[in-house]
Design a protein around this motif. Structure first.
Motif, PDB file in Angstrom:
ATOM      1  N   LEU A  95     -40.953  25.511  -3.604  1.00 26.93           N
ATOM      2  CA  LEU A  95     -41.063  26.382  -2.441  1.00 26.93           C
ATOM      3  C   LEU A  95     -41.507  25.597  -1.216  1.00 26.93           C
ATOM      4  CD1 LEU A  95     -42.788  29.461  -4.087  1.00 26.93           C
ATOM      5  CD2 LEU A  95     -40.374  29.114  -3.619  1.00 26.93           C
ATOM      6  N   LEU A  96     -40.966  25.971  -0.082  1.00 29.48           N
ATOM      7  CA  LEU A  96     -41.306  25.342   1.188  1.00 29.48           C
ATOM      8  C   LEU A  96     -41.748  26.412   2.163  1.00 29.48           C
ATOM      9  CD1 LEU A  96     -38.182  23.042   1.278  1.00 29.48           C
ATOM     10  CD2 LEU A  96     -40.461  22.416   0.519  1.00 29.48           C
ATOM     11  N   THR A  97     -42.297  26.004   3.273  1.00 35.98           N
ATOM     12  CA  THR A  97     -42.847  26.953   4.227  1.00 35.98           C
ATOM     13  C   THR A  97     -41.959  27.095   5.446  1.00 35.98           C
ATOM     14  OG1 THR A  97     -45.073  26.368   3.560  1.00 35.98           O
ATOM     15  CG2 THR A  97     -44.861  27.523   5.641  1.00 35.98           C
ATOM     16  N   VAL A  98     -41.713  28.329   5.848  1.00 40.16           N
ATOM     17  CA  VAL A  98     -41.012  28.618   7.093  1.00 40.16           C
ATOM     18  C   VAL A  98     -42.015  29.265   8.033  1.00 40.16           C
ATOM     19  CG1 VAL A  98     -39.192  29.954   8.185  1.00 40.16           C
ATOM     20  CG2 VAL A  98     -38.793  28.898   5.969  1.00 40.16           C
ATOM     21  N   ARG A  99     -42.186  28.702   9.209  1.00 36.86           N
ATOM     22  CA  ARG A  99     -43.115  29.262  10.169  1.00 36.86           C
ATOM     23  C   ARG A  99     -42.350  29.944  11.286  1.00 36.86           C
ATOM     24  NH1 ARG A  99     -45.952  24.181   9.520  1.00 36.86           N
ATOM     25  NH2 ARG A  99     -47.802  24.483   8.235  1.00 36.86           N
ATOM     26  N   ARG A 100     -42.746  31.144  11.629  1.00 39.20           N
ATOM     27  CA  ARG A 100     -42.128  31.867  12.724  1.00 39.20           C
ATOM     28  C   ARG A 100     -43.216  32.208  13.727  1.00 39.20           C
ATOM     29  NH1 ARG A 100     -38.832  37.460  11.938  1.00 39.20           N
ATOM     30  NH2 ARG A 100     -40.917  38.371  11.981  1.00 39.20           N
ATOM     31  N   ILE A 132     -30.422  20.494  12.136  1.00 35.85           N
ATOM     32  CA  ILE A 132     -30.895  19.576  11.098  1.00 35.85           C
ATOM     33  C   ILE A 132     -30.964  18.160  11.667  1.00 35.85           C
ATOM     34  CG2 ILE A 132     -30.295  18.451   8.911  1.00 35.85           C
ATOM     35  CD1 ILE A 132     -29.285  21.062   7.873  1.00 35.85           C
ATOM     36  N   ARG A 133     -32.091  17.501  11.391  1.00 37.55           N
ATOM     37  CA  ARG A 133     -32.246  16.087  11.742  1.00 37.55           C
ATOM     38  C   ARG A 133     -32.622  15.342  10.465  1.00 37.55           C
ATOM     39  NH1 ARG A 133     -36.646  12.930  13.847  1.00 37.55           N
ATOM     40  NH2 ARG A 133     -37.914  14.816  14.035  1.00 37.55           N
ATOM     41  N   ASP A 134     -31.837  14.305  10.151  1.00 34.24           N
ATOM     42  CA  ASP A 134     -32.104  13.543   8.932  1.00 34.24           C
ATOM     43  C   ASP A 134     -31.294  12.255   8.983  1.00 34.24           C
ATOM     44  OD1 ASP A 134     -33.770  13.964   6.509  1.00 34.24           O
ATOM     45  OD2 ASP A 134     -31.890  13.506   5.485  1.00 34.24           O
ATOM     46  N   ARG A 135     -31.149  11.592   7.838  1.00 34.37           N
ATOM     47  CA  ARG A 135     -30.362  10.357   7.773  1.00 34.37           C
ATOM     48  C   ARG A 135     -29.114  10.573   6.920  1.00 34.37           C
ATOM     49  NH1 ARG A 135     -32.799   6.078  10.027  1.00 34.37           N
ATOM     50  NH2 ARG A 135     -35.031   6.339  10.522  1.00 34.37           N
ATOM     51  N   ASN A 136     -28.015   9.938   7.352  1.00 38.45           N
ATOM     52  CA  ASN A 136     -26.762  10.060   6.607  1.00 38.45           C
ATOM     53  C   ASN A 136     -26.719   9.035   5.480  1.00 38.45           C
ATOM     54  OD1 ASN A 136     -26.170   7.599   7.822  1.00 38.45           O
ATOM     55  ND2 ASN A 136     -24.763   8.467   9.330  1.00 38.45           N
ATOM     56  N   SER A 137     -25.572   8.926   4.815  1.00 37.37           N
ATOM     57  CA  SER A 137     -25.449   8.013   3.675  1.00 37.37           C
ATOM     58  C   SER A 137     -25.609   6.554   4.073  1.00 37.37           C
ATOM     59  CB  SER A 137     -24.091   8.218   2.990  1.00 37.37           C
ATOM     60  OG  SER A 137     -23.030   7.987   3.911  1.00 37.37           O
ATOM     61  N   LYS A 138     -25.424   6.253   5.362  1.00 37.95           N
ATOM     62  CA  LYS A 138     -25.602   4.888   5.866  1.00 37.95           C
ATOM     63  C   LYS A 138     -27.019   4.655   6.370  1.00 37.95           C
ATOM     64  CE  LYS A 138     -20.756   4.484   7.298  1.00 37.95           C
ATOM     65  NZ  LYS A 138     -19.827   4.256   8.446  1.00 37.95           N
ATOM     66  N   GLY A 144     -27.994  17.555  14.608  1.00 39.75           N
ATOM     67  CA  GLY A 144     -26.933  18.412  15.118  1.00 39.75           C
ATOM     68  C   GLY A 144     -27.216  19.873  14.887  1.00 39.75           C
ATOM     69  N   TYR A 145     -26.439  20.695  15.587  1.00 41.05           N
ATOM     70  CA  TYR A 145     -26.521  22.144  15.469  1.00 41.05           C
ATOM     71  C   TYR A 145     -25.260  22.643  14.770  1.00 41.05           C
ATOM     72  CZ  TYR A 145     -30.419  21.923  18.749  1.00 41.05           C
ATOM     73  OH  TYR A 145     -31.631  21.647  19.362  1.00 41.05           O
ATOM     74  N   THR A 233     -39.523  18.757   2.744  1.00 37.90           N
ATOM     75  CA  THR A 233     -39.514  17.326   2.432  1.00 37.90           C
ATOM     76  C   THR A 233     -38.096  16.829   2.198  1.00 37.90           C
ATOM     77  OG1 THR A 233     -39.837  17.842   0.089  1.00 37.90           O
ATOM     78  CG2 THR A 233     -41.824  17.401   1.397  1.00 37.90           C
ATOM     79  N   GLU A 234     -37.112  17.744   2.183  1.00 37.90           N
ATOM     80  CA  GLU A 234     -35.722  17.361   1.934  1.00 37.90           C
ATOM     81  C   GLU A 234     -35.035  16.810   3.180  1.00 37.90           C
ATOM     82  OE1 GLU A 234     -33.880  19.887  -1.595  1.00 37.90           O
ATOM     83  OE2 GLU A 234     -34.197  21.080   0.206  1.00 37.90           O
ATOM     84  N   TYR A 235     -35.456  17.285   4.341  1.00 41.19           N
ATOM     85  CA  TYR A 235     -34.869  16.856   5.606  1.00 41.19           C
ATOM     86  C   TYR A 235     -35.997  16.521   6.574  1.00 41.19           C
ATOM     87  CZ  TYR A 235     -30.713  19.200   3.709  1.00 41.19           C
ATOM     88  OH  TYR A 235     -29.676  19.600   2.909  1.00 41.19           O
ATOM     89  N   THR A 236     -35.687  15.687   7.544  1.00 42.87           N
ATOM     90  CA  THR A 236     -36.688  15.323   8.534  1.00 42.87           C
ATOM     91  C   THR A 236     -37.110  16.533   9.351  1.00 42.87           C
ATOM     92  OG1 THR A 236     -35.732  13.100   8.691  1.00 42.87           O
ATOM     93  CG2 THR A 236     -37.202  13.795  10.482  1.00 42.87           C
ATOM     94  N   GLN A 237     -36.138  17.338   9.770  1.00 39.14           N
ATOM     95  CA  GLN A 237     -36.439  18.541  10.553  1.00 39.14           C
ATOM     96  C   GLN A 237     -35.342  19.579  10.342  1.00 39.14           C
ATOM     97  OE1 GLN A 237     -36.689  17.945  14.800  1.00 39.14           O
ATOM     98  NE2 GLN A 237     -37.546  19.974  15.180  1.00 39.14           N
ATOM     99  N   VAL A 238     -35.755  20.831  10.176  1.00 40.42           N
ATOM    100  CA  VAL A 238     -34.809  21.934  10.041  1.00 40.42           C
ATOM    101  C   VAL A 238     -35.321  23.110  10.861  1.00 40.42           C
ATOM    102  CG1 VAL A 238     -33.678  23.576   8.499  1.00 40.42           C
ATOM    103  CG2 VAL A 238     -34.129  21.243   7.710  1.00 40.42           C
TER     104      VAL A 238
END
Length: 249
Positions: A95-100, A132-138, A144-145, A233-238
């Protein structure tokens, strides 16, 4: 009632793909034994010398076949599409946290959050922009939105809900930026217009109700819009931007 609007299935057209198949049904093994020619047997059936009952002419068959195919497509379009998240075991994921803003923290996972929105997004009651902000396979940092509804229509997202593939922005999405190569793209979708050259920063206009979605974290997201920051923890920012769509009157 909806059932009254559905046209009955034409069983004859469902059974036969072509007029030749229809004619063949009237030909007996005895006919073929004596005639020794399928084409000749078909001609005799079409002329009324063979077969049982009233026979459809070729033009009558073609008209009914075309109407049948149109009706099948219409029924298929009315049929609810299977949800990409349907049947996925999302309960076992951490479980992860969503803040509104101005609300208590809720517990979600990114795929859970998308699964909860999928049905409303598919039927047009809701549009969701996913940042989503994260790193690609490279290992390059990208951001991007994503128009969630457009991705659902143009891509099979079942591997995402199965967690076999990551949900990352692409150059074909609403907005995309590769921080290493400095590649930047923006694209309109059937749901949103991109407003990039604006003093208020990047904006998106909903094409259905013309409302503006402001993705600036320091600003209000706009009328009928809500911003959700996902701690993961799966993505840098969502960040999720939900917009309840209301058609203009």
């Amino acid at each position: 009632m909806d059932d009254e609007d559905d046209e009955p299935v034409d069983a004859l057209m469902e059974e036969f793909d072509t007029y030749e198949d229809y004619l063949d049904k009237q030909i007996t093994p005895t006919d073929l034994y004596y005639l020794e020619d399928v084409e000749l047997a078909r001609q005799l059936v079409e002329l009324g010398y063979r077969g049982n009952g009233e026979l459809l002419r070729r033009d009558e068959f073609d008209v009914r076949k075309e109407a049948h195919e149109i009706a099948k497509k219409q029924r298929a379009n009315k049929r609810p599409k299977k949800l990409a998240s349907a049947g996925k075991d999302l309960e076992g994921y951490p479980l992860l946290t969503v803040r509104r803003a101005n609300d208590r923290a809720s517990i979600f996972l990114i795929v859970r959050a998308l699964a909860q929105r999928e049905e409303a997004v598919r039927n047009g009651k809701l549009t969701t922009i996913v940042f989503i902000r994260d790193r690609n396979s490279k290992k390059q940092e990208i951001s991007g939105y994503i128009d969630f509804a457009h991705r659902l229509k143009t891509e099979n997202l079942e591997p995402v809900f199965d967690r076999k593939r990551r949900f990352l922005p692409k150059a074909s999405d609403l907005s995309f930026f590769n921080w290493e190569t400095q590649t930047s793209t923006s694209n309109p979708t059937p749901n949103f217009q991109v407003i990039a050259d604006n003093e208020n920063g990047l904006l998106f206009k909903n094409k259905r109700d013309r409302k503006i979605i402001n993705v600036d974290p320091k600003a209000r997201p706009g009328d009928n819009s809500t911003r959700f920051d996902v701690v993961t923890t799966e993505y840098t920012q969502v960040v999720l931007y939900d917009h309840v769509t209301r058609r203009r009157t």
